[in-house]
Enzyme design. Sequence first.
Site, PDB file in Angstrom:
ATOM      1  CG  HIS A  99      -9.944  -8.308   4.221  1.00 39.04           C
ATOM      2  ND1 HIS A  99      -9.842  -6.773   4.212  1.00 39.04           N
ATOM      3  CD2 HIS A  99     -10.171  -8.632   2.936  1.00 39.04           C
ATOM      4  CE1 HIS A  99      -9.905  -6.363   2.848  1.00 39.04           C
ATOM      5  NE2 HIS A  99     -10.121  -7.767   2.162  1.00 39.04           N
ATOM      6  CE1 TYR A 130      -5.431  -9.485   9.905  1.00 40.35           C
ATOM      7  CE2 TYR A 130      -5.556 -11.519   8.718  1.00 40.35           C
ATOM      8  CZ  TYR A 130      -5.803 -10.206   9.043  1.00 40.35           C
ATOM      9  OH  TYR A 130      -7.090  -9.764   8.605  1.00 40.35           O
ATOM     10  NE  ARG A 164     -10.274  -6.035   8.301  1.00 50.03           N
ATOM     11  CZ  ARG A 164      -9.373  -6.927   8.646  1.00 50.03           C
ATOM     12  NH1 ARG A 164      -9.545  -7.757   9.722  1.00 50.03           N
ATOM     13  NH2 ARG A 164      -8.138  -7.014   8.134  1.00 50.03           N
TER      14      ARG A 164
HETATM   15  C1  TPP Z   1      -4.977  -2.677  -6.570  1.00 47.68           C
HETATM   16  C2  TPP Z   1      -5.660  -3.778  -5.621  1.00 47.68           C
HETATM   17  N1  TPP Z   1      -4.698  -4.421  -4.886  1.00 47.68           N
HETATM   18  C3  TPP Z   1      -5.002  -5.405  -4.018  1.00 47.68           C
HETATM   19  C4  TPP Z   1      -6.307  -5.943  -3.810  1.00 47.68           C
HETATM   20  C5  TPP Z   1      -6.520  -6.780  -3.247  1.00 47.68           C
HETATM   21  N2  TPP Z   1      -7.121  -6.301  -1.709  1.00 47.68           N
HETATM   22  C6  TPP Z   1      -8.730  -6.273  -1.634  1.00 47.68           C
HETATM   23  S1  TPP Z   1      -8.903  -5.667  -0.133  1.00 47.68           S
HETATM   24  C7  TPP Z   1      -7.347  -5.124   0.266  1.00 47.68           C
HETATM   25  C8  TPP Z   1      -6.986  -4.559   1.354  1.00 47.68           C
HETATM   26  C9  TPP Z   1      -7.190  -3.047   1.519  1.00 47.68           C
HETATM   27  O1  TPP Z   1      -7.337  -2.616   2.901  1.00 47.68           O
HETATM   28  P1  TPP Z   1      -7.649  -1.085   3.245  1.00 47.68           P
HETATM   29  O2  TPP Z   1      -7.449  -0.292   2.215  1.00 47.68           O
HETATM   30  O3  TPP Z   1      -6.913  -0.583   4.610  1.00 47.68           O
HETATM   31  O4  TPP Z   1      -9.021  -1.451   3.408  1.00 47.68           O
HETATM   32  P2  TPP Z   1      -9.796  -2.490   4.658  1.00 47.68           P
HETATM   33  O5  TPP Z   1     -10.107  -3.627   3.831  1.00 47.68           O
HETATM   34  O6  TPP Z   1      -8.958  -2.559   5.619  1.00 47.68           O
HETATM   35  O7  TPP Z   1     -11.569  -1.703   5.196  1.00 47.68           O
HETATM   36  C10 TPP Z   1      -6.563  -5.552  -0.841  1.00 47.68           C
HETATM   37  C11 TPP Z   1      -5.022  -5.600  -0.796  1.00 47.68           C
HETATM   38  C12 TPP Z   1      -7.199  -4.887  -4.507  1.00 47.68           C
HETATM   39  N3  TPP Z   1      -8.494  -5.270  -4.453  1.00 47.68           N
HETATM   40  N4  TPP Z   1      -6.816  -3.999  -5.729  1.00 47.68           N
END
Ligand code: TPP
Length: 369
Positions: A273, A282, A269
């Site tokens: 985020h 980071y 990306r």
């Molecule tokens: C169960 C849960 N834990 C934490 C979060 C907070 N959170 C939202 S997005 C995210 C990161 C997810 O990363 P990834 O699965 O790699 O997807 P990306 O955003 O990189 O596309 C987190 C930790 C959440 N929404 N749900």
Amino acid sequence: MIQEVQRFKPFSAKPIALLSEAGEWRGPFDLDLTEEKLLTMYRDLVRARLLDERLGKLQRMGKTSFVAPAAGHEGAHIGVAHALRPGFDWLFPYYRDMGMVLALGVPPKELFAQSLATRADPNKGRQMPAHPGSAALNVFTAASPIASHLGPAVGAAISMKLRGTGQVAVASFGDGATSEGDFHAAVNFAGVQGAPIVLVCENNRYAISVDFHKQTASENIAVKAHAYGMPGYVVDGMDTLACYYVMQEVVERARSGHGPALVEMVVYRYGAHSSADDDARYRPREEVQRWRQRDPLRRFKAFLERRGLLDDAKEAALRESAEAELAAALKEAEAAGPVPTDWLFDDVYAERPAFLEEQRAQLEGVTRG
Ligand SMILES: Cc1ncc(C[n+]2csc(CCOP(=O)(O)OP(=O)(O)O)c2C)c(N)n1
Ligand SMILES: [Mg+2]
């Protein structure tokens, strides 16, 4: 029908790629897509990029509260969407998949309306921005807890198998999602049941600020499929055609009764985020720059130019028409006006209980001032 010769081997050491960085076809088989299909894919890449840019601007203007930037993921998005039968198969996307649902056919007016919570949103403004869905196109509206949509996706796929419908479910998620128990329960049960589902991991190497190497000790995500008794593929997610062809193979494999697959698409990306994140804290800027050089739009454009299907004039016309489409869609979404607050109380109970009626009346008093 399952293809007689499988084009791709699971568990390859290197990500599967079909185009060189300069856009040369390097596939071990002949390209068999029409010019029209190739140009539609490129158009969808451009539409996805422009939608992402517009949503970012709407957030800066205070018109939507949240966006999840998707630039850099478009090769994966378009590859997945084009391998599905829209309105027949089911898609269980996650919040970074606006380009995927757009390419599947969800009207941009609905996507803007969902982000802005206007009356044109089929979901009635009840979801967080960046959580699209479409009853008409079989797009499930995922909830925000990471990986929570994977169990329902496998459940839906099992039902397709039991009813013999010939449909396939595709669920997408990030690398961070693979650390959730929900992911493991879902992949395990998909394997046990031989469910017609393809699980697509868009591995952008970060879960907000958490680096991939802190997420898993596995060499990649695809290898996890082995333990659950299904093939796993690691694909260059910046190569739209590699994403498409691998998806096409595993979707048709699932459709013909040969069970699930896990596909990891290695993407990046470019943006933060979300609109609530500062990625400069980071991620080194050089890393972002390095990945931008591998841009899926640029690679596909070079590929089309080499085949004489695209030139600067055609590219400009294509961008102009995509811009106009999105501008008109946004205008219509905004013109619908904001969702009324009392829609909150609809559609949950056949008959509204007294306590909710009381709350609705209280809210009406507050909103009337
Ligand atoms: C169960 C849960 N834990 C934490 C979060 C907070 N959170 C939202 S997005 C995210 C990161 C997810 O990363 P990834 O699965 O790699 O997807 P990306 O955003 O990189 O596309 C987190 C930790 C959440 N929404 N749900
Ligand atoms: Mg991630």
